[in-house]
Design a protein around this motif. Structure first.
Motif, mmCIF file in Angstrom:
data_model
loop_
_atom_site.group_PDB
_atom_site.id
_atom_site.type_symbol
_atom_site.label_atom_id
_atom_site.label_comp_id
_atom_site.label_asym_id
_atom_site.label_seq_id
_atom_site.Cartn_x
_atom_site.Cartn_y
_atom_site.Cartn_z
ATOM 1 N N GLY A 73 0.812 -1.220 0.000
ATOM 2 C CA GLY A 73 0.000 0.000 0.000
ATOM 3 C C GLY A 73 0.838 1.260 0.000
ATOM 4 N N SER A 74 1.890 1.279 0.826
ATOM 5 C CA SER A 74 2.727 2.479 0.886
ATOM 6 C C SER A 74 3.474 2.700 -0.427
ATOM 7 N N LYS A 75 3.911 1.618 -1.069
ATOM 8 C CA LYS A 75 4.632 1.764 -2.333
ATOM 9 C C LYS A 75 3.704 2.163 -3.478
ATOM 10 N N VAL A 76 2.477 1.657 -3.467
ATOM 11 C CA VAL A 76 1.516 2.074 -4.496
ATOM 12 C C VAL A 76 1.225 3.571 -4.331
ATOM 13 N N LEU A 77 1.000 4.015 -3.102
ATOM 14 C CA LEU A 77 0.762 5.449 -2.869
ATOM 15 C C LEU A 77 1.990 6.278 -3.238
ATOM 16 N N GLU A 78 3.174 5.782 -2.902
ATOM 17 C CA GLU A 78 4.412 6.476 -3.277
ATOM 18 C C GLU A 78 4.507 6.600 -4.794
ATOM 19 N N GLY A 79 4.236 5.512 -5.498
ATOM 20 C CA GLY A 79 4.284 5.532 -6.961
ATOM 21 C C GLY A 79 3.280 6.502 -7.555
ATOM 22 N N ILE A 80 2.078 6.541 -7.000
ATOM 23 C CA ILE A 80 1.051 7.476 -7.477
ATOM 24 C C ILE A 80 1.506 8.914 -7.257
ATOM 25 N N LEU A 81 2.130 9.191 -6.118
ATOM 26 C CA LEU A 81 2.641 10.546 -5.860
ATOM 27 C C LEU A 81 3.706 10.940 -6.883
ATOM 28 N N VAL A 82 4.564 9.992 -7.247
ATOM 29 C CA VAL A 82 5.597 10.280 -8.254
ATOM 30 C C VAL A 82 4.948 10.533 -9.613
ATOM 31 N N LEU A 83 3.939 9.748 -9.948
ATOM 32 C CA LEU A 83 3.224 9.974 -11.213
ATOM 33 C C LEU A 83 2.581 11.362 -11.230
ATOM 34 N N ILE A 84 1.959 11.756 -10.136
ATOM 35 C CA ILE A 84 1.369 13.100 -10.029
ATOM 36 C C ILE A 84 2.463 14.161 -10.152
ATOM 37 N N GLY A 85 3.596 13.917 -9.512
ATOM 38 C CA GLY A 85 4.718 14.846 -9.609
ATOM 39 C C GLY A 85 5.198 15.005 -11.035
ATOM 40 N N GLY A 86 5.231 13.905 -11.768
ATOM 41 C CA GLY A 86 5.654 13.955 -13.167
ATOM 42 C C GLY A 86 4.699 14.747 -14.028
ATOM 43 N N ILE A 87 3.421 14.519 -13.833
ATOM 44 C CA ILE A 87 2.417 15.245 -14.615
ATOM 45 C C ILE A 87 2.440 16.736 -14.267
ATOM 46 N N SER A 88 2.716 17.049 -13.006
ATOM 47 C CA SER A 88 2.728 18.463 -12.595
ATOM 48 C C SER A 88 3.823 19.270 -13.287
ATOM 49 N N ILE A 89 4.865 18.596 -13.764
ATOM 50 C CA ILE A 89 5.946 19.303 -14.472
ATOM 51 C C ILE A 89 5.420 19.970 -15.744
ATOM 52 N N LEU A 90 4.387 19.387 -16.329
ATOM 53 C CA LEU A 90 3.828 19.930 -17.567
ATOM 54 C C LEU A 90 3.174 21.300 -17.383
ATOM 55 N N PHE A 91 2.851 21.638 -16.166
ATOM 56 C CA PHE A 91 2.165 22.896 -15.880
ATOM 57 C C PHE A 91 3.069 23.790 -15.036
ATOM 58 N N PRO A 92 3.608 24.859 -15.629
ATOM 59 C CA PRO A 92 4.561 25.717 -14.927
ATOM 60 C C PRO A 92 4.076 26.176 -13.548
ATOM 61 N N THR A 93 2.784 26.394 -13.398
ATOM 62 C CA THR A 93 2.279 26.845 -12.093
ATOM 63 C C THR A 93 2.308 25.730 -11.046
ATOM 64 N N LEU A 94 2.471 24.477 -11.466
ATOM 65 C CA LEU A 94 2.466 23.354 -10.532
ATOM 66 C C LEU A 94 3.861 22.816 -10.204
ATOM 67 N N VAL A 95 4.900 23.368 -10.824
ATOM 68 C CA VAL A 95 6.253 22.874 -10.571
ATOM 69 C C VAL A 95 6.604 23.041 -9.090
ATOM 70 N N ARG A 96 6.207 24.141 -8.503
ATOM 71 C CA ARG A 96 6.438 24.358 -7.068
ATOM 72 C C ARG A 96 5.665 23.314 -6.252
ATOM 73 N N PHE A 97 4.485 22.930 -6.716
ATOM 74 C CA PHE A 97 3.690 21.890 -6.069
ATOM 75 C C PHE A 97 4.462 20.570 -6.050
ATOM 76 N N ARG A 98 5.167 20.265 -7.138
ATOM 77 C CA ARG A 98 5.962 19.037 -7.210
ATOM 78 C C ARG A 98 7.018 19.022 -6.112
ATOM 79 N N THR A 99 7.681 20.141 -5.915
ATOM 80 C CA THR A 99 8.694 20.239 -4.869
ATOM 81 C C THR A 99 8.079 19.998 -3.496
ATOM 82 N N ILE A 100 6.961 20.637 -3.240
ATOM 83 C CA ILE A 100 6.272 20.445 -1.958
ATOM 84 C C ILE A 100 5.825 18.990 -1.821
ATOM 85 N N LEU A 101 5.287 18.438 -2.892
ATOM 86 C CA LEU A 101 4.826 17.051 -2.893
ATOM 87 C C LEU A 101 5.958 16.103 -2.508
ATOM 88 N N TYR A 102 7.122 16.276 -3.126
ATOM 89 C CA TYR A 102 8.249 15.388 -2.845
ATOM 90 C C TYR A 102 8.860 15.644 -1.471
#
Length: 186
Positions: A73-102
């Protein structure tokens, strides 16, 4: 069914490859290349989930089912967070969100997953004990780092505490690709 029937050596090789692939998420932080960052974060997220899925049947022995479920469960959630982080790179306003997320969320799932991973490896003894103990100790160091950061102390020196677990995981990945699991302990 296919995962259960996968040969131990093949499973070990794939787990080793996926452990290394999971670190591809560092690419964007180093290069700041948008498309490369998106691709490597997606690869990393899928690798994190794939590692847990491949290890699930190995860890799923009597007495380990609850720990195994928490690990998965923890690894699936970790993987989902990384996927969200990757998608957030596509949106300049969300790049800061990626940093906070990680920095503020992902690290805790990484720590929980790593701790249960190494405890389970220690319990089933399919790799040399020193690798499991090294992993557990490295994860405890990460827990201390996280607690220090929660107190508001946040310096580059504290971030160096992640190196022991990275070195351990790279060593483990190479070990698995070369030596595989100890078949006599499965």
């Amino acid at each position: 069914m296919m995962l259960r029937n996968m040969q131990y050596k093949s499973r070990a090789i794939w787990v080793g490859i996926l452990i290394i692939a999971a670190y591809s998420m560092l690419t964007y932080t180093i290069t700041e290349h948008i498309m490369l960052g998106v691709i490597t974060d997606i690869v990393s997220g899928l690798a994190v989930i794939g590692t847990a899925v491949l290890m699930y049947p190995v860890f799923n022995v009597t007495g380990n089912q609850h720990l195994n479920f928490i690990y998965l469960g923890s690894k699936v959630l970790e993987g989902i967070l990384v996927l969200i982080g990757g998608i957030s790179i596509l949106f300049p306003t969300l790049v800061r969100f990626r940093t906070i997320l990680y920095d503020d969320i992902f690290i805790y799932f990484f720590i929980i997953g790593a701790l249960f991973f190494y405890i389970l490896l220690y319990r089933i003894r399919v790799i040399p004990t020193f690798i499991s103990i090294w992993g557990i100790c490295s994860t405890v160091i990460l827990i201390v780092m996280a607690i220090i950061k929660l107190t508001g102390i946040n310096t580059t020196i504290i971030d160096i505490f992640i190196l022991p677990v990275i070195l351990n995981e790279i060593f483990l990945a190479v070990w698995l690709m070369v030596k595989g699991f100890n078949k006599s302990r499965k």
